[in-house]
Design an enzyme around this catalytic site. Structure first.
Site, PDB file in Angstrom:
ATOM      1  N   ASP A 256      46.611  44.160  28.590  1.00  0.00           N
ATOM      2  CA  ASP A 256      47.008  43.916  29.968  1.00  0.00           C
ATOM      3  C   ASP A 256      48.501  43.543  29.966  1.00  0.00           C
ATOM      4  O   ASP A 256      49.116  43.348  28.914  1.00  0.00           O
ATOM      5  CB  ASP A 256      46.121  42.816  30.589  1.00  0.00           C
ATOM      6  CG  ASP A 256      46.086  42.917  32.108  1.00  0.00           C
ATOM      7  OD1 ASP A 256      45.130  42.414  32.715  1.00  0.00           O
ATOM      8  OD2 ASP A 256      47.027  43.506  32.680  1.00  0.00           O
TER       9      ASP A 256
HETATM   10  C1  GLC Z   1      47.635  43.367  36.051  1.00  0.00           C
HETATM   11  C2  GLC Z   1      46.118  43.303  35.971  1.00  0.00           C
HETATM   12  C3  GLC Z   1      45.484  44.572  35.451  1.00  0.00           C
HETATM   13  C4  GLC Z   1      46.326  45.761  35.845  1.00  0.00           C
HETATM   14  C5  GLC Z   1      47.657  45.647  35.106  1.00  0.00           C
HETATM   15  C6  GLC Z   1      48.610  46.782  35.478  1.00  0.00           C
HETATM   16  O1  GLC Z   1      48.173  42.124  35.706  1.00  0.00           O
HETATM   17  O2  GLC Z   1      45.540  42.216  35.276  1.00  0.00           O
HETATM   18  O3  GLC Z   1      44.161  44.651  36.001  1.00  0.00           O
HETATM   19  O4  GLC Z   1      45.672  46.967  35.475  1.00  0.00           O
HETATM   20  O5  GLC Z   1      48.287  44.397  35.331  1.00  0.00           O
HETATM   21  O6  GLC Z   1      48.964  46.673  36.831  1.00  0.00           O
END
Ligand code: GLC
Length: 688
Positions: A256
């Site tokens: 993430d």
């Molecule tokens: C965010 C979220 C994740 C998302 C990623 C890209 O912080 O936790 O669910 O896919 O970043 O946007």
């Protein structure tokens, strides 16, 4: 065109590293504007960035082509980047939030919406979405419950699989997230630590990810949270032993956003170099945005702390993903601006999401005031009546200006003859979109004082009140419930929200959705869920609360939720009777048939969700009081009856006794069939 193995042989270690990095689009564009300020925050050079393997959060197809050209022309490896975005419940034509979609108990509509979103995304130049999110959730204080399928492991798996199938049909790669147990954030506080026994982890929180593996998703995303003291990017047992070896996942694992270097703040890694070493050795194939791989992978390989063989294995998976997306042959292979303009928000796509919205609305109360007749004398009040931002969080490129408000929807049916005052008030209340989603945990999830006052005042003036409640989570409705003649829980329904709500109000569409999270009477009950353990002093009835009972209960609140998992009314009245079991005994690998009679005794045609639950009455470990094992969504015309049958298999009775021992145990099981998890018919069988 080179083969993957030729790339692996010829790319430099720095070029290999860049393929394992995902940059945010603005970093790439910053190089163009020579805005080194942005680059300083990741301390990467232009040359390094242009070799990047994938990019997230690009705003449209024109920008995707521009950024792709920047990379390919400026890079040394000349491998086009892959583009990914959070298309969670729509790209431009937005459908209901996943927590609402799960409540349709209709995989086909979930699949259709995902396919529609994928077609729009692919025309928009994307190759992958960061969805489905299948985290199990039990605490409505957490803002991201809106992205999940709710509190049941079985339903979470069913809905996750349906989304993957739909995305794939539309040509989009899927990413199952957030592995693992991000939804167990302590006290519902965003990014908070999680602490689960293996029993809880394997029997509840891991089940939906495991189920999604059956659809072979292209990616899995690691989560932010520490689990039992170790941040997920450091959990070798889950990332390697379970995900890769036991479940056989051979796709790409992506972190993430900055989660890898957050291991420093967690207090698990000493510095960025240590973060890179941990995550690389756990084969987190792509680092999202944080630059630890870019800064330290070559050094770690040269020092033998990460093997180049492992790096090549990770690179191979990334290149296989890009090959599958057509990126080893062409830049932006399916980006098509004209097609994007044609299909996004088209009447066909609008009708798909309008149907999904109608089927996501939950009727929680109705004393007969609904459905409206055209002669009914009603007026519309409340903050949300004219609100056009009804998409909830994670709306990708959805725009409020393209959405239909409640007032718009009613005018589409009634024309401009909408009443200003009458004896029925449609009170449009609840949360605003920004109050839910990531970084939106709340300690108070009650309906706002202003909304409570509005409803009470209307009631005191002798108005009938139809509450239309917008939310991305279960709200505490206890204070307003007595003052409402009807309650429609409309979540955030997306682009066609107002038309769907108007159709339900007038009975042009029939409410059929169910709740997939228990609704607390008070926030103090959170976390609250239907598949709980009995305890040694269960409270048999939920019609009182008082001190000195010495039972598993509160002094100041009932145990039961205001509305239970699986609850939702229709405009008609479908009843179940004659629960029958084909055999009172079931052996290993055996199966029996459970049947029930459903009869529509109401005034309208209607859909219902017949739910099958089991309870293992006695086990080597205590077992939940109920577990959903199957459901059937049925349509019965007024006066019609039908016999509904389920196959109940011995496999449905199994549980993880240990993480490596998935078994059922001999003994009695209760079998429940109902239209929600509380009001059920019951029979007992014996596993022999
Ligand atoms: C965010 C979220 C994740 C998302 C990623 C890209 O912080 O936790 O669910 O896919 O970043 O946007």
């Amino acid at each position: 065109m080179k083969t993957i193995e030729e790339y692996i042989k010829t790319l430099s270690l720095e070029e290999k590293t860049a393929q394992l990095y995902q940059a945010a689009a603005f970093y790439i564009k910053a190089t163009e504007a020579e805005n080194t300020g942005t680059l300083d925050d990741i301390c990467l050079s232009k040359e390094q960035l242009y070799n990047v393997g994938s990019i997230l959060n690009v705003s449209n197809v024109k920008e995707i082509k521009e950024v792709s050209n920047l990379c390919v022309s400026g890079s040394t490896a000349k491998i086009p980047p892959m583009f990914m975005l959070d298309v969670i419940h729509g790209y431009k034509t937005i459908y209901p939030i996943p927590l609402a979609m799960a409540g349709t108990f209709d995989e086909s509509i979930v699949e259709d919406c995902a396919e529609m979103a994928a077609k729009e995304s692919v025309a928009g130049g994307l190759q992958a979405t960061f969805a489905p999110m299948v985290d199990l959730v039990r605490d409505a204080r957490w803002g991201r419950v809106m992205e999940s399928a709710g509190e049941d492991p079985y339903l979470g798996g069913v809905m996750g699989r349906a989304q993957i199938r739909g995305f794939r049909k539309g040509g989009l790669c899927s990413c199952v997230k957030h592995f693992a147990a991000y939804g167990a954030a302590e006290a519902g506080k965003e990014y908070n630590t999680t602490d689960l026994s293996d029993y809880n982890l394997y029997n509840f929180y891991l089940r939906s990810y495991e189920e999604c593996m059956k659809e072979k998703p292209e990616l899995v995303m690691t989560s932010f949270n520490a689990l039992n003291g170790v941040p997920l990017n450091g959990r070798t047992d889950l990332l390697i032993d379970l995900l890769r070896e036991k479940w056989g996942f051979d796709g790409v694992v992506i972190s993430d956003y900055r989660a890898i270097t957050e291991m420093i703040a967690h207090g698990f890694a000493e510095d960025e170099e240590h973060c890179a070493e941990i995550a690389l050795n756990n084969e987190v194939d792509i680092e999202m945005v944080s630059p630890s791989y870019m800064h330290y992978l070559p050094k770690l390989v040269k020092e033998g702390r990460v093997s180049e063989e492992k790096v090549d294995r990770m690179l191979r998976r990334v290149l296989q993903l890009k090959q599958k997306a057509g990126l080893l042959e062409n830049q932006c292979p399916k980006a098509n601006e004209q097609k994007e303009n044609e299909i996004c928000l088209s009447s066909e796509h609008r009708s798909i999401v309008r149907k999904a919205a109608e089927k996501s609305i939950v009727l929680l109360k109705n004393n007969g005031v609904l459905p409206f007749k055209k002669t009914d004398d009603f007026f519309v009040v409340g903050d949300m009546a004219s609100e056009k931002d009804v998409m909830g969080s994670w709306r990708a490129h959805g725009k409020a200006k393209d959405c239909v408000s409640v007032l718009d929807g009613l005018k589409n049916i009634l024309g401009d003859t909408l009443q200003t005052d009458g004896d029925i008030a449609v009170a449009c209340i609840g949360e605003k979109s920004y109050m839910t989603g990531e970084s939106a945990s709340k300690v108070d999830i009650s309906v706002s004082k202003a909304d409570v006052d509005l409803v009470k005042n209307l009631h005191e003036k002798g108005k009938k009140v139809v509450a239309v409640i917008f939310a991305g989570r279960p709200l505490v409705l206890t204070e307003i419930e007595p003052y409402c003649d009807a309650i429609l829980y409309v979540w955030f329904l997306g682009t066609e929200s107002g038309n769907a709500i108007a159709n339900i109000l007038f009975g042009n569409a029939m409410p059929s959705a169910k709740l997939t999270m228990s609704f607390p009477r008070a926030v103090g009950q959170c976390p609250i869920y239907y598949n709980y353990f009995s305890t040694g002093r269960p409270k048999k009835k939920d019609d009182y609360h008082r001190a000195g009972d010495y039972l598993a209960a509160y002094q100041d609140e009932y145990n039961a939720p205001l509305y239970p998992f699986g609850y939702g009314l229709t405009y008609t009245n479908i009843n179940l009777s004659s629960l029958q079991i084909s055999n009172t005994e079931i052996e290993e690998n055996g199966s029996l048939t459970v049947s029930v009679l459903a009869k529509n005794e109401g005034e309208y045609d209607g859909e219902e969700v017949v739910q099958l639950y089991v309870q293992d009455k006695f086990g080597s470990l205590v077992r939940p009081v109920k577990e959903l094992k199957a459901y059937r969504k049925i349509l019965l015309k007024k006066g019609e009856s039908a016999k509904i049958e389920f196959a109940l298999t011995e496999e449905m009775l199994r549980f993880y006794k240990t993480k490596d021992n998935f078994v059922s145990e001999v003994g009695e099981f209760n079998v429940f069939v109902g239209l929600n998890s509380r009001d059920c018919l019951m029979e007992t069988i014996k596993r022999i």
